[in-house]
Write a protein that holds these residues in place. Structure first.
Motif, PDB file in Angstrom:
ATOM      1  N   LEU A 124      72.528  21.240 103.045  1.00 12.79           N
ATOM      2  CA  LEU A 124      73.211  20.361 103.993  1.00 12.79           C
ATOM      3  C   LEU A 124      72.708  18.927 103.869  1.00 12.79           C
ATOM      4  O   LEU A 124      73.494  17.964 103.887  1.00 12.79           O
ATOM      5  CB  LEU A 124      73.014  20.878 105.417  1.00 12.79           C
ATOM      6  N   ILE A 125      71.398  18.764 103.731  1.00  9.16           N
ATOM      7  CA  ILE A 125      70.840  17.423 103.571  1.00  9.16           C
ATOM      8  C   ILE A 125      71.353  16.773 102.286  1.00  9.16           C
ATOM      9  O   ILE A 125      71.676  15.573 102.255  1.00  9.16           O
ATOM     10  CB  ILE A 125      69.299  17.490 103.582  1.00  9.16           C
ATOM     11  N   ALA A 126      71.473  17.565 101.220  1.00  6.02           N
ATOM     12  CA  ALA A 126      72.004  17.027  99.967  1.00  6.02           C
ATOM     13  C   ALA A 126      73.464  16.619 100.116  1.00  6.02           C
ATOM     14  O   ALA A 126      73.886  15.580  99.592  1.00  6.02           O
ATOM     15  CB  ALA A 126      71.854  18.064  98.857  1.00  6.02           C
ATOM     16  N   MET A 127      74.257  17.416 100.841  1.00  2.00           N
ATOM     17  CA  MET A 127      75.659  17.071 101.081  1.00  2.00           C
ATOM     18  C   MET A 127      75.778  15.779 101.878  1.00  2.00           C
ATOM     19  O   MET A 127      76.581  14.891 101.559  1.00  2.00           O
ATOM     20  CB  MET A 127      76.358  18.211 101.823  1.00  2.00           C
ATOM     21  N   ILE A 128      74.953  15.641 102.920  1.00  2.00           N
ATOM     22  CA  ILE A 128      74.990  14.428 103.738  1.00  2.00           C
ATOM     23  C   ILE A 128      74.569  13.210 102.917  1.00  2.00           C
ATOM     24  O   ILE A 128      75.183  12.132 102.998  1.00  2.00           O
ATOM     25  CB  ILE A 128      74.086  14.607 104.976  1.00  2.00           C
ATOM     26  N   LYS A 137      81.931  15.896 109.252  1.00  5.95           N
ATOM     27  CA  LYS A 137      82.803  16.743 108.439  1.00  5.95           C
ATOM     28  C   LYS A 137      81.996  17.668 107.538  1.00  5.95           C
ATOM     29  O   LYS A 137      82.326  18.843 107.375  1.00  5.95           O
ATOM     30  CB  LYS A 137      83.740  15.868 107.604  1.00  5.95           C
ATOM     31  N   ASP A 138      80.910  17.138 106.944  1.00  2.60           N
ATOM     32  CA  ASP A 138      80.057  17.977 106.103  1.00  2.60           C
ATOM     33  C   ASP A 138      79.408  19.093 106.913  1.00  2.60           C
ATOM     34  O   ASP A 138      79.266  20.224 106.428  1.00  2.60           O
ATOM     35  CB  ASP A 138      78.978  17.127 105.436  1.00  2.60           C
ATOM     36  N   ILE A 139      79.022  18.777 108.140  1.00  2.00           N
ATOM     37  CA  ILE A 139      78.407  19.794 108.990  1.00  2.00           C
ATOM     38  C   ILE A 139      79.405  20.900 109.310  1.00  2.00           C
ATOM     39  O   ILE A 139      79.059  22.098 109.313  1.00  2.00           O
ATOM     40  CB  ILE A 139      77.843  19.146 110.267  1.00  2.00           C
ATOM     41  N   PHE A 140      80.651  20.546 109.567  1.00  2.00           N
ATOM     42  CA  PHE A 140      81.655  21.566 109.842  1.00  2.00           C
ATOM     43  C   PHE A 140      81.894  22.447 108.620  1.00  2.00           C
ATOM     44  O   PHE A 140      82.112  23.658 108.738  1.00  2.00           O
ATOM     45  CB  PHE A 140      82.957  20.910 110.290  1.00  2.00           C
ATOM     46  N   LYS A 141      81.888  21.856 107.414  1.00  2.00           N
ATOM     47  CA  LYS A 141      82.007  22.671 106.211  1.00  2.00           C
ATOM     48  C   LYS A 141      80.800  23.607 106.057  1.00  2.00           C
ATOM     49  O   LYS A 141      80.948  24.761 105.675  1.00  2.00           O
ATOM     50  CB  LYS A 141      82.120  21.767 104.984  1.00  2.00           C
ATOM     51  N   PHE A 142      79.637  23.073 106.350  1.00  2.00           N
ATOM     52  CA  PHE A 142      78.417  23.869 106.228  1.00  2.00           C
ATOM     53  C   PHE A 142      78.376  24.993 107.256  1.00  2.00           C
ATOM     54  O   PHE A 142      77.777  26.053 106.995  1.00  2.00           O
ATOM     55  CB  PHE A 142      77.208  22.936 106.394  1.00  2.00           C
ATOM     56  N   MET A 143      78.998  24.795 108.407  1.00  2.00           N
ATOM     57  CA  MET A 143      78.924  25.780 109.474  1.00  2.00           C
ATOM     58  C   MET A 143      79.571  27.106 109.077  1.00  2.00           C
ATOM     59  O   MET A 143      79.207  28.155 109.617  1.00  2.00           O
ATOM     60  CB  MET A 143      79.607  25.242 110.737  1.00  2.00           C
ATOM     61  N   VAL A 144      80.501  27.099 108.152  1.00  2.00           N
ATOM     62  CA  VAL A 144      81.126  28.357 107.715  1.00  2.00           C
ATOM     63  C   VAL A 144      80.084  29.273 107.090  1.00  2.00           C
ATOM     64  O   VAL A 144      79.941  30.443 107.469  1.00  2.00           O
ATOM     65  CB  VAL A 144      82.273  28.056 106.722  1.00  2.00           C
ATOM     66  N   ILE A 145      79.323  28.740 106.134  1.00  2.00           N
ATOM     67  CA  ILE A 145      78.271  29.548 105.500  1.00  2.00           C
ATOM     68  C   ILE A 145      77.149  29.833 106.486  1.00  2.00           C
ATOM     69  O   ILE A 145      76.600  30.942 106.523  1.00  2.00           O
ATOM     70  CB  ILE A 145      77.728  28.814 104.260  1.00  2.00           C
ATOM     71  N   PHE A 146      76.810  28.846 107.303  1.00  2.00           N
ATOM     72  CA  PHE A 146      75.727  29.026 108.265  1.00  2.00           C
ATOM     73  C   PHE A 146      76.030  30.165 109.241  1.00  2.00           C
ATOM     74  O   PHE A 146      75.180  31.040 109.490  1.00  2.00           O
ATOM     75  CB  PHE A 146      75.502  27.720 109.026  1.00  2.00           C
ATOM     76  N   ILE A 147      77.229  30.167 109.804  1.00  2.00           N
ATOM     77  CA  ILE A 147      77.590  31.207 110.778  1.00  2.00           C
ATOM     78  C   ILE A 147      77.614  32.578 110.125  1.00  2.00           C
ATOM     79  O   ILE A 147      77.185  33.575 110.722  1.00  2.00           O
ATOM     80  CB  ILE A 147      78.952  30.862 111.427  1.00  2.00           C
ATOM     81  N   GLN A 159      79.344   3.990 111.212  1.00  3.21           N
ATOM     82  CA  GLN A 159      80.219   4.923 111.910  1.00  3.21           C
ATOM     83  C   GLN A 159      80.988   5.788 110.920  1.00  3.21           C
ATOM     84  O   GLN A 159      81.193   6.989 111.144  1.00  3.21           O
ATOM     85  CB  GLN A 159      81.188   4.134 112.800  1.00  3.21           C
ATOM     86  N   ILE A 160      81.413   5.216 109.801  1.00  4.24           N
ATOM     87  CA  ILE A 160      82.122   5.995 108.786  1.00  4.24           C
ATOM     88  C   ILE A 160      81.194   7.054 108.191  1.00  4.24           C
ATOM     89  O   ILE A 160      81.595   8.207 107.976  1.00  4.24           O
ATOM     90  CB  ILE A 160      82.667   5.059 107.698  1.00  4.24           C
ATOM     91  N   SER A 161      79.947   6.678 107.916  1.00  5.01           N
ATOM     92  CA  SER A 161      78.980   7.647 107.391  1.00  5.01           C
ATOM     93  C   SER A 161      78.731   8.772 108.393  1.00  5.01           C
ATOM     94  O   SER A 161      78.625   9.947 108.014  1.00  5.01           O
ATOM     95  CB  SER A 161      77.661   6.941 107.064  1.00  5.01           C
ATOM     96  N   LEU A 162      78.662   8.418 109.671  1.00  4.11           N
ATOM     97  CA  LEU A 162      78.460   9.438 110.701  1.00  4.11           C
ATOM     98  C   LEU A 162      79.654  10.392 110.764  1.00  4.11           C
ATOM     99  O   LEU A 162      79.481  11.611 110.883  1.00  4.11           O
ATOM    100  CB  LEU A 162      78.243   8.759 112.056  1.00  4.11           C
ATOM    101  N   GLY A 163      80.861   9.830 110.673  1.00  4.33           N
ATOM    102  CA  GLY A 163      82.042  10.692 110.690  1.00  4.33           C
ATOM    103  C   GLY A 163      82.093  11.616 109.492  1.00  4.33           C
ATOM    104  O   GLY A 163      82.429  12.803 109.618  1.00  4.33           O
ATOM    105  N   ARG A 164      81.754  11.100 108.299  1.00  2.00           N
ATOM    106  CA  ARG A 164      81.723  11.954 107.116  1.00  2.00           C
ATOM    107  C   ARG A 164      80.630  13.014 107.239  1.00  2.00           C
ATOM    108  O   ARG A 164      80.802  14.152 106.769  1.00  2.00           O
ATOM    109  CB  ARG A 164      81.474  11.087 105.893  1.00  2.00           C
ATOM    110  N   THR A 165      79.503  12.679 107.887  1.00  5.01           N
ATOM    111  CA  THR A 165      78.441  13.650 108.098  1.00  5.01           C
ATOM    112  C   THR A 165      78.916  14.791 108.987  1.00  5.01           C
ATOM    113  O   THR A 165      78.602  15.967 108.743  1.00  5.01           O
ATOM    114  CB  THR A 165      77.223  12.958 108.732  1.00  5.01           C
TER     115      THR A 165
END
Length: 593
Positions: free
Chosen positions: A401-405, A310-320, A302-308
């Motif tokens: 993103l995969i590398a960040m996760i 957060k990484d997705i939200f950081k990635f979404m800035v560049i993605f958008i 669950q902790i890994s999922l939560g950190r993932t």
């Protein structure tokens, strides 16, 4: 990092429970006593707030938290997993009876057991599991399909309005509404106790607020549809004489509620209610992740999922940013070719969004950039932009993103024990506070203890107001007497008045006697001495002291002198050899003639 290491090092020096409690709770002598005589754990709360994870995951801290977690259940702590599972099953089956017993006898031994953090956690988890079961049961009648198709209307009798039948609340939906109201009341109490700012800082509270808000909006829209359909039914009962309303001429607003689903407006309240309800169900099941840190196996996941996330939200800035750039660019390129393409991709903003989004998953075709006309320049630019977009999004950004996760997962996996114990401590701390013993929907009925506490708090508030008025009145009298003295004398300036007021405040503080060092101060002084001594010993063991440096210098100087002596001896021997060789050479030259 030095501060974090310091607090962990001081906690390492604790030798008994008293010293551990002093560090975890702070100065308990000056703190007000709690209602249930439970440690306040102020330092642990600060450590959780500032994410001092090693301090929270320290064995001494975890031992203290574990003792409070099984409060009034000391025998259950040493039991096996099977016994604990049977306990959970017993609470699940007897939850209504336990709630009734707590209402009647909140201060009994059973009430004390129910107020323990472990039993509160089990009761809330069981209640939420029942809530999820109700969500599943509510949809069970449609597992194999619905009875009526979207173009059919089925009523109980010919004079019934079709929408009255479809908008009625079932018994499962009524129970779901009761659970939602109970959870809303629990969230309101939490906001009242913790404050809005502290409430918003926890992301799980934001999820709960969003889930409950969507449920309320869904049931409100459903209720609006039911009320309007009931008005239509009331009109039919009063003014329509036909036995079958399908043969009667009805006003437009009344006839609309007799139509099948395929003729409903897109903004129909029932359609909006069903869409919001689907979102709320998804959020409800995602709430299960909140209780996963209680288990050692599922907690790190669950902790890994939560950190993932957060990484997705950081990635979404560049993605958008990249996505919007290509979406607007491709739309500007093909917006003039509506009907002149093999598919409607990029001809509108909506189609441009759909095409680019699904191309990330390989579900778009290259024909999306091909025109029916011989405009090769536009086609070539479309090919280039579409190719650059796929390379940028799929090859670069998605792999980043995969590398960040993967990096976040490796960080958690490396220190999984500390991360899990920190997350578990956060979960435990939410059940340590007094109150919120009964879960939803049993918390909606106030217990006699709640009325008793309400009376006590009201009385304390009135006493505080009366004392505040008396103090204000005394201060006004004192200020009036001082002002009268100033006016009578006429000698003191405005600055002197401030000096007098400051002197009065100093006198009020000096009235308090100087106390001897408290028990907490003595304990902390003792722990700091141990920490400093240990640090000195470690430094002496790790670093080279001054005596050792002098010995090393002496060894180096003696080695240098030995090397010089050996060098001088070697040069003397070499000189002797040279003289001998020269003498032999001279003798040989004289003998030849």
């Amino acid at each position: 990092m030095q501060c974090k290491d310091f607090v962990v090092g001081v906690l390492d020096q604790c030798r008994d429970t008293e010293e551990v409690e002093a560090i975890l709770n702070g100065d308990m002598d000056n703190a007000p006593p709690s209602e249930n005589n439970r440690p306040c754990l102020e330092r642990v709360k600060l450590a959780i707030k500032y994410e001092v994870k090693k301090f929270v995951a320290h064995p001494n801290c975890q031992q203290q938290l574990l003792t409070i977690w099984y409060e009034n259940l000391s025998g259950l702590r040493q039991q096996s997993i099977g016994v604990k599972c049977w306990t959970v099953l017993g609470v699940s089956l007897g939850l209504p009876f336990l709630a009734l017993a707590y209402w009647i006898m909140p201060c009994s031994k059973l009430g004390q057991i129910l107020r323990s953090p472990f039993m509160k956690f089990v009761a809330h988890a069981v209640s939420f599991t029942i809530f999820l079961g109700l969500l599943v049961i509510n949809a069970s009648d449609r597992f194999e399909g619905v009875k009526n198709l979207p173009n059919e209307t089925i009523t109980d009798h010919p004079r019934q309005v079709f929408r009255v039948k479809t908008t009625q609340f079932s018994w499962t939906e009524m129970l779901i509404m009761k659970w939602v109201l109970g959870m809303i009341w629990s969230e309101v109490k939490e906001i009242w106790v913790d404050g809005p700012r502290e409430y918003v800082n926890h992301l799980w509270n934001v999820l709960d607020f969003g889930m409950l808000s969507i449920f309320v909006a869904s049931f409100t829209a459903r209720l609006m549809a039911f009320l309007k359909a009931s008005k239509a039914q009331q009109y039919v009962d009063q003014f329509v004489t036909n036995e079958d309303i399908r043969n009667a001429s009805l006003p437009t607003e009344v006839a609309y509620y007799t139509y099948a689903r395929n003729k409903w407006r897109p903004s129909d309240p029932q359609i909006i209610s069903e869409g919001l309800y689907a979102i709320a169900v998804v959020l409800s099941f995602s709430r299960i992740a909140y209780i996963l840190p209680a288990n050692e196996s599922f907690g790190p996941l669950q902790i890994s999922l939560g950190r993932t996330v957060k990484d997705i939200f950081k990635f979404m800035v560049i993605f958008i940013m990249v996505f919007v750039a290509f979406m607007i660019g491709m739309f500007n390129l093909y917006s003039h070719y509506l009907g002149a393409k093999y598919n409607p991709a990029f001809t509108t903003v909506e189609e441009s969004f759909k095409t680019l989004f699904w191309s990330i998953f390989g579900l778009s075709e290259v024909i999306s950039v091909v025109l029916k006309y011989d405009h090769k320049f536009i086609e070539n630019i479309g090919y280039v932009l579409y190719g650059v977009y796929n390379v940028t999004m799929v090859v670069v950004l998605l792999n980043m993103l995969i590398a960040m996760i993967n990096s976040s997962y490796q960080e958690i996996e490396t220190d999984a024990d500390v991360e899990w114990k920190f997350a578990r401590a956060k979960l435990w701390m939410s059940y340590f506070d007094e109150g919120r013993t009964l879960p939803a929907p049993f918390n909606m009925v106030p217990s006699p203890k709640s009325w008793y506490y309400l009376v006590l708090r009201t009385k304390a508030g009135l006493v505080h107001l009366c004392k505040a008025k008396d103090v204000r009145h005394d201060n006004e009298l004192e200020m009036g007497m001082l002002n009268s003295r100033f006016k009578a004398r006429g000698e003191r300036t405005k600055g002197e008045r401030y000096m007098v007021h400051g002197r009065l405040r100093e006198e009020s503080t000096l009235r308090q006697p100087i106390k001897h060092p408290t028990r907490y101060q003595k304990i902390m002084k003792r722990l700091i001495k141990r920490y400093v001594l240990k640090a000195q010993v470690d430094r002496e063991n790790d670093d080279v002291n001054e005596g050792e440096l002098k010995e090393i210098k002496q060894d180096i100087s003696s080695l240098r002198y030995e090397l010089l002596e050996e060098k001088s001896q070697a040069t003397g021997e070499l000189a002797d050899l040279i003289t001998q060789l020269s003498d032999k050479f001279v003798n040989n030259t004289t003998k030849r003639p």
